[in-house]
Design a protein around this motif. Structure first.
Motif, PDB file in Angstrom:
ATOM      1  N   SER A 236      12.353  -6.495   5.284  1.00 37.39           N
ATOM      2  CA  SER A 236      11.046  -6.127   5.837  1.00 37.39           C
ATOM      3  C   SER A 236      10.999  -4.651   6.236  1.00 37.39           C
ATOM      4  O   SER A 236      10.002  -3.969   5.992  1.00 37.39           O
ATOM      5  CB  SER A 236      10.711  -7.010   7.042  1.00 37.39           C
ATOM      6  N   CYS A 237      12.066  -4.144   6.837  1.00 35.54           N
ATOM      7  CA  CYS A 237      12.067  -2.747   7.281  1.00 35.54           C
ATOM      8  C   CYS A 237      12.070  -1.773   6.106  1.00 35.54           C
ATOM      9  O   CYS A 237      11.372  -0.749   6.123  1.00 35.54           O
ATOM     10  CB  CYS A 237      13.271  -2.475   8.179  1.00 35.54           C
ATOM     11  N   TYR A 238      12.844  -2.091   5.077  1.00 36.75           N
ATOM     12  CA  TYR A 238      12.916  -1.192   3.920  1.00 36.75           C
ATOM     13  C   TYR A 238      11.631  -1.202   3.106  1.00 36.75           C
ATOM     14  O   TYR A 238      11.375  -0.261   2.344  1.00 36.75           O
ATOM     15  CB  TYR A 238      14.114  -1.549   3.043  1.00 36.75           C
ATOM     16  N   LEU A 239      10.829  -2.247   3.258  1.00 33.86           N
ATOM     17  CA  LEU A 239       9.512  -2.259   2.615  1.00 33.86           C
ATOM     18  C   LEU A 239       8.446  -1.659   3.536  1.00 33.86           C
ATOM     19  O   LEU A 239       7.520  -0.992   3.062  1.00 33.86           O
ATOM     20  CB  LEU A 239       9.119  -3.694   2.240  1.00 33.86           C
ATOM     21  N   ALA A 240       8.591  -1.878   4.835  1.00 36.68           N
ATOM     22  CA  ALA A 240       7.545  -1.457   5.774  1.00 36.68           C
ATOM     23  C   ALA A 240       7.539   0.045   6.031  1.00 36.68           C
ATOM     24  O   ALA A 240       6.461   0.633   6.194  1.00 36.68           O
ATOM     25  CB  ALA A 240       7.700  -2.207   7.095  1.00 36.68           C
ATOM     26  N   TYR A 241       8.698   0.679   6.065  1.00 33.67           N
ATOM     27  CA  TYR A 241       8.700   2.104   6.446  1.00 33.67           C
ATOM     28  C   TYR A 241       7.933   2.958   5.433  1.00 33.67           C
ATOM     29  O   TYR A 241       7.351   3.984   5.784  1.00 33.67           O
ATOM     30  CB  TYR A 241      10.132   2.612   6.616  1.00 33.67           C
ATOM     31  N   LYS A 242       7.905   2.520   4.191  1.00 30.03           N
ATOM     32  CA  LYS A 242       7.186   3.271   3.154  1.00 30.03           C
ATOM     33  C   LYS A 242       5.678   3.263   3.388  1.00 30.03           C
ATOM     34  O   LYS A 242       4.964   4.146   2.890  1.00 30.03           O
ATOM     35  CB  LYS A 242       7.491   2.679   1.780  1.00 30.03           C
ATOM     36  N   GLN A 243       5.206   2.279   4.158  1.00 30.41           N
ATOM     37  CA  GLN A 243       3.769   2.183   4.419  1.00 30.41           C
ATOM     38  C   GLN A 243       3.288   3.261   5.386  1.00 30.41           C
ATOM     39  O   GLN A 243       2.076   3.455   5.546  1.00 30.41           O
ATOM     40  CB  GLN A 243       3.430   0.797   4.988  1.00 30.41           C
ATOM     41  N   PHE A 244       4.226   3.945   6.022  1.00 31.40           N
ATOM     42  CA  PHE A 244       3.856   5.018   6.941  1.00 31.40           C
ATOM     43  C   PHE A 244       3.639   6.355   6.218  1.00 31.40           C
ATOM     44  O   PHE A 244       3.345   7.363   6.851  1.00 31.40           O
ATOM     45  CB  PHE A 244       4.934   5.187   8.019  1.00 31.40           C
ATOM     46  N   TYR A 245       3.789   6.330   4.898  1.00 29.65           N
ATOM     47  CA  TYR A 245       3.604   7.534   4.096  1.00 29.65           C
ATOM     48  C   TYR A 245       2.516   7.293   3.044  1.00 29.65           C
ATOM     49  O   TYR A 245       2.317   6.166   2.595  1.00 29.65           O
ATOM     50  CB  TYR A 245       4.913   7.926   3.394  1.00 29.65           C
ATOM     51  N   ASN A 246       1.838   8.363   2.668  1.00 27.21           N
ATOM     52  CA  ASN A 246       0.818   8.232   1.628  1.00 27.21           C
ATOM     53  C   ASN A 246       1.450   8.442   0.248  1.00 27.21           C
ATOM     54  O   ASN A 246       2.673   8.602   0.127  1.00 27.21           O
ATOM     55  CB  ASN A 246      -0.333   9.213   1.863  1.00 27.21           C
ATOM     56  N   GLU A 247       0.619   8.449  -0.777  1.00 25.87           N
ATOM     57  CA  GLU A 247       1.117   8.565  -2.147  1.00 25.87           C
ATOM     58  C   GLU A 247       1.798   9.903  -2.411  1.00 25.87           C
ATOM     59  O   GLU A 247       2.626  10.015  -3.313  1.00 25.87           O
ATOM     60  CB  GLU A 247      -0.030   8.356  -3.138  1.00 25.87           C
ATOM     61  N   GLU A 248       1.454  10.925  -1.625  1.00 26.05           N
ATOM     62  CA  GLU A 248       2.073  12.249  -1.777  1.00 26.05           C
ATOM     63  C   GLU A 248       3.343  12.386  -0.930  1.00 26.05           C
ATOM     64  O   GLU A 248       3.852  13.482  -0.730  1.00 26.05           O
ATOM     65  CB  GLU A 248       1.085  13.349  -1.371  1.00 26.05           C
ATOM     66  N   LYS A 249       3.841  11.256  -0.416  1.00 25.69           N
ATOM     67  CA  LYS A 249       5.058  11.225   0.412  1.00 25.69           C
ATOM     68  C   LYS A 249       4.882  12.015   1.702  1.00 25.69           C
ATOM     69  O   LYS A 249       5.838  12.585   2.241  1.00 25.69           O
ATOM     70  CB  LYS A 249       6.270  11.783  -0.371  1.00 25.69           C
ATOM     71  N   GLN A 250       3.651  12.009   2.215  1.00 21.75           N
ATOM     72  CA  GLN A 250       3.358  12.667   3.486  1.00 21.75           C
ATOM     73  C   GLN A 250       3.189  11.607   4.580  1.00 21.75           C
ATOM     74  O   GLN A 250       2.674  10.514   4.317  1.00 21.75           O
ATOM     75  CB  GLN A 250       2.089  13.504   3.371  1.00 21.75           C
ATOM     76  N   LEU A 251       3.605  11.933   5.792  1.00 15.34           N
ATOM     77  CA  LEU A 251       3.477  10.990   6.897  1.00 15.34           C
ATOM     78  C   LEU A 251       2.011  10.763   7.230  1.00 15.34           C
ATOM     79  O   LEU A 251       1.242  11.706   7.397  1.00 15.34           O
ATOM     80  CB  LEU A 251       4.209  11.518   8.121  1.00 15.34           C
TER      81      LEU A 251
END
Length: 257
Positions: A236-251
């Motif tokens: 869950s954590c390894y999938l969820a942390y990516k949701q804090f970034y947009n498609e341009e890999k910006q926070l």
């Protein structure tokens, strides 16, 4: 085996303990009486319904009914875990995936090793134990992750500005969040036999099973819960942390506002 019987009169007398809590809550103005009453009513209704359903499922001993119960448990656990990640995009989907995969893997290992049999009287209760513990762990992971991203977002932005990828910028938050999900299970295992005699072990002893055999079952459950909560927290954590970034890999700072 000991023949255990709990009558309606016994339950009514047991309810006196709830009344004591209600009286104390009212006297001290603790404002939890409403929650207690709602919790008690929901528990009675839900457990009564589940009791009759399980009686039917166990008597039928049908594979498809067993799988249907498995699916219902996983869906409910995933939904509730996802709600605890309110504000995290795709939290429900992530929870469903993590709990589903984790529960299937854990049950498969238990069945193939001969620890349990694929019959409803064993599969359904074990599924409930696994899914409920993963649900709690994922809820803690999500809560910790969102709060920590909010507290450390400036540090994350600085790491990104220095050229770090999103995983490297988030690794400390990932580790803390995974640990927050697994730690309660680790703490409970440390006190097994010294402070707590868990439900399964106590139930087997009540039913007349040799305490040594009951302990072996409880050790198996401890291994099962530790492994499943660890795996569920990691997925869950390894999938969820990516949701804090947009498609341009910006926070995505909007998540913290």
């Amino acid at each position: 085996m000991t023949n255990l019987t709990v009558s309606n009169q016994t339950l009514a007398l047991g309810f006196m303990l709830v009344i004591i809590a209600l009286v104390i809550g009212y006297t001290e103005k603790l404002r939890f009486n409403k929650d207690i009453l709602i919790g008690v009513i929901r528990a009675i209704v839900q457990l009564t319904i589940v009791g009759y359903v399980l009686k039917f499922v166990i008597k039928a001993n049908d594979v498809w009914l067993t799988l249907a119960c498995f699916l219902i448990i996983v869906l409910n656990a995933g939904w509730n875990a996802g709600k605890r990640g309110n504000g995290i995009p795709k939290a429900v989907q992530i929870s469903l995936f993590a709990i589903g995969i984790d529960t299937v893997i854990t049950l498969a290992i238990l069945v193939f090793t001969g620890s349990i049999k694929f019959i409803p009287s064993q599969i359904v209760p074990i599924t409930g134990m696994i899914a409920s513990n993963i649900m709690v762990a994922i809820g803690l992971c999500f809560r910790n992750m969102k709060q920590t991203f909010s507290d450390r977002h400036q540090q994350v932005l600085e790491k990104l500005a220095l050229g770090a990828d999103i995983k490297l910028a988030s690794i400390d938050i990932l580790r803390d969040s995974i640990k927050s999900g697994v730690q309660p299970t680790i703490d409970s295992i440390k006190t097994l036999g010294l402070v707590s005699l868990p439900g399964m072990m106590s139930g087997l002893i009540f039913a007349g099973v040799d305490p040594v055999k009951a302990i072996k079952y409880q050790i198996m459950i401890a291994f099962m819960l530790l492994g499943s909560t660890s795996l569920g927290s990691i997925i869950s954590c390894y999938l969820a942390y990516k949701q804090f970034y947009n498609e341009e890999k910006q926070l995505n700072v909007k998540l913290f506002s």
